[in-house]
Design a protein around this motif. Structure first.
Motif, PDB file in Angstrom:
ATOM      1  N   LYS A   1       0.843  -1.206   0.000  1.00 27.21           N
ATOM      2  CA  LYS A   1       0.000   0.000   0.000  1.00 27.21           C
ATOM      3  C   LYS A   1       0.874   1.250   0.000  1.00 27.21           C
ATOM      4  O   LYS A   1       0.598   2.211  -0.723  1.00 27.21           O
ATOM      5  N   LEU A   2       1.948   1.238   0.773  1.00 23.15           N
ATOM      6  CA  LEU A   2       2.867   2.368   0.842  1.00 23.15           C
ATOM      7  C   LEU A   2       3.532   2.613  -0.510  1.00 23.15           C
ATOM      8  O   LEU A   2       3.639   3.756  -0.964  1.00 23.15           O
ATOM      9  N   ALA A   3       3.962   1.545  -1.179  1.00 16.90           N
ATOM     10  CA  ALA A   3       4.587   1.686  -2.494  1.00 16.90           C
ATOM     11  C   ALA A   3       3.602   2.277  -3.503  1.00 16.90           C
ATOM     12  O   ALA A   3       3.970   3.156  -4.298  1.00 16.90           O
ATOM     13  N   ALA A   4       2.358   1.824  -3.456  1.00 17.98           N
ATOM     14  CA  ALA A   4       1.348   2.355  -4.382  1.00 17.98           C
ATOM     15  C   ALA A   4       1.069   3.827  -4.092  1.00 17.98           C
ATOM     16  O   ALA A   4       0.909   4.634  -5.023  1.00 17.98           O
ATOM     17  N   GLN A   5       1.036   4.197  -2.816  1.00 19.36           N
ATOM     18  CA  GLN A   5       0.802   5.595  -2.459  1.00 19.36           C
ATOM     19  C   GLN A   5       1.966   6.479  -2.897  1.00 19.36           C
ATOM     20  O   GLN A   5       1.764   7.592  -3.363  1.00 19.36           O
ATOM     21  N   ARG A   6       3.193   5.985  -2.731  1.00 19.86           N
ATOM     22  CA  ARG A   6       4.356   6.763  -3.178  1.00 19.86           C
ATOM     23  C   ARG A   6       4.333   6.961  -4.688  1.00 19.86           C
ATOM     24  O   ARG A   6       4.660   8.039  -5.188  1.00 19.86           O
ATOM     25  N   GLN A   7       3.940   5.910  -5.405  1.00 24.34           N
ATOM     26  CA  GLN A   7       3.865   6.025  -6.865  1.00 24.34           C
ATOM     27  C   GLN A   7       2.778   7.023  -7.262  1.00 24.34           C
ATOM     28  O   GLN A   7       2.979   7.834  -8.158  1.00 24.34           O
ATOM     29  N   GLU A   8       1.639   6.980  -6.584  1.00 25.88           N
ATOM     30  CA  GLU A   8       0.549   7.910  -6.903  1.00 25.88           C
ATOM     31  C   GLU A   8       0.934   9.345  -6.564  1.00 25.88           C
ATOM     32  O   GLU A   8       0.590  10.278  -7.289  1.00 25.88           O
ATOM     33  N   LEU A   9       1.680   9.534  -5.469  1.00 22.38           N
ATOM     34  CA  LEU A   9       2.085  10.882  -5.068  1.00 22.38           C
ATOM     35  C   LEU A   9       3.128  11.457  -6.017  1.00 22.38           C
ATOM     36  O   LEU A   9       3.216  12.676  -6.181  1.00 22.38           O
ATOM     37  N   ASN A  10       3.917  10.589  -6.669  1.00 21.17           N
ATOM     38  CA  ASN A  10       4.860  11.017  -7.697  1.00 21.17           C
ATOM     39  C   ASN A  10       5.785  12.129  -7.200  1.00 21.17           C
ATOM     40  O   ASN A  10       5.870  13.199  -7.783  1.00 21.17           O
ATOM     41  N   GLU A  11       6.464  11.860  -6.062  1.00 17.40           N
ATOM     42  CA  GLU A  11       7.419  12.793  -5.459  1.00 17.40           C
ATOM     43  C   GLU A  11       6.796  14.163  -5.183  1.00 17.40           C
ATOM     44  O   GLU A  11       7.398  15.205  -5.424  1.00 17.40           O
ATOM     45  N   GLY A  12       5.573  14.174  -4.700  1.00 15.15           N
ATOM     46  CA  GLY A  12       4.915  15.425  -4.328  1.00 15.15           C
ATOM     47  C   GLY A  12       4.224  16.141  -5.466  1.00 15.15           C
ATOM     48  O   GLY A  12       3.624  17.187  -5.252  1.00 15.15           O
ATOM     49  N   GLN A  13       4.312  15.619  -6.660  1.00 11.67           N
ATOM     50  CA  GLN A  13       3.696  16.261  -7.817  1.00 11.67           C
ATOM     51  C   GLN A  13       2.829  15.270  -8.594  1.00 11.67           C
ATOM     52  O   GLN A  13       3.145  14.912  -9.726  1.00 11.67           O
ATOM     53  N   PRO A  14       1.710  14.810  -8.010  1.00 12.45           N
ATOM     54  CA  PRO A  14       0.873  13.867  -8.746  1.00 12.45           C
ATOM     55  C   PRO A  14       0.224  14.544  -9.947  1.00 12.45           C
ATOM     56  O   PRO A  14       0.081  15.770  -9.986  1.00 12.45           O
ATOM     57  N   GLU A  15      -0.118  13.745 -10.913  1.00 16.12           N
ATOM     58  CA  GLU A  15      -0.753  14.288 -12.110  1.00 16.12           C
ATOM     59  C   GLU A  15      -2.127  14.821 -11.753  1.00 16.12           C
ATOM     60  O   GLU A  15      -2.832  14.257 -10.936  1.00 16.12           O
ATOM     61  N   ARG A  16      -2.482  15.924 -12.412  1.00 21.15           N
ATOM     62  CA  ARG A  16      -3.808  16.496 -12.185  1.00 21.15           C
ATOM     63  C   ARG A  16      -4.843  15.662 -12.900  1.00 21.15           C
ATOM     64  O   ARG A  16      -4.625  15.179 -14.003  1.00 21.15           O
TER      65      ARG A  16
END
Length: 170
Positions: free
Chosen positions: A116-131
């Motif tokens: 779950k943590l890995a998926a959340q990090r990928q979704e967050l995309n280093e603080g700049q998730p896609e709009r």
């Protein structure tokens, strides 16, 4: 109080009561009024099938220790007893089996939280998730990013707590 609210309240109370009592019946009188009870009052009463209600006691997961193996264990010392003298004691083999079960459950939960943590990090995309398409307003985007960061932090805390808990198992 409207009818739906009363029905929801009755269902919630029945769910809680079913955990404590076991069986619940719904009885109707001639005018259509319903009564909920744990005793069958007449033939018009119907047994309720409530999901999650306990119908039989839970089964033990640990295998019982043979009397010969139990006899080889050293007697329990009175120094470790904190309750009454007749407080049930668990022998060493059974406690080790429980600890192994607990460790396995915690490790499974840890793996799940790490995924779950890995998926959340990928979704967050280093603080700049896609709009997303519904985020034309920048404030909506910022609100979603803040929520993602909160979720990420909470999951990180869960992972750390699970690791501490696993480390504390004997």
């Amino acid at each position: 109080m409207n009818k739906h609210y009363r029905m929801a309240l009755a269902a919630a109370l029945l769910g809680a009561a079913s955990q404590a009592q076991g069986q619940l019946y719904v009885c109707s009188d001639g005018q259509g009024h319903k009564t909920y009870t744990d005793k069958r009052e007449n033939a018009a009463c119907k047994l309720l099938d409530l999901p999650g209600a306990m119908t039989e006691p839970p089964r033990r997961s640990a295998q019982p220790v043979a009397p010969a193996a139990r006899a080889s264990l050293p007697p329990a010392s009175a120094a470790g007893v904190t309750g009454a003298a007749n407080f049930p004691r668990v022998d060493g083999f059974e406690q080790r089996a429980r600890d192994l079960d607990r460790r396995q459950i915690l490790q499974d939960e840890l793996r799940s939280e790490e995924r779950k943590l890995a998926a959340q990090r990928q979704e967050l995309n280093e603080g700049q998730p896609e709009r997303q398409g519904n985020e034309r307003n920048y404030a909506k985007y910022q609100e979603r990013v803040a929520q993602l960061k909160d979720n990420l932090g909470r999951t990180q805390q869960n992972v750390e707590a699970l690791k501490r808990e696993i480390a504390n198992i004997r």
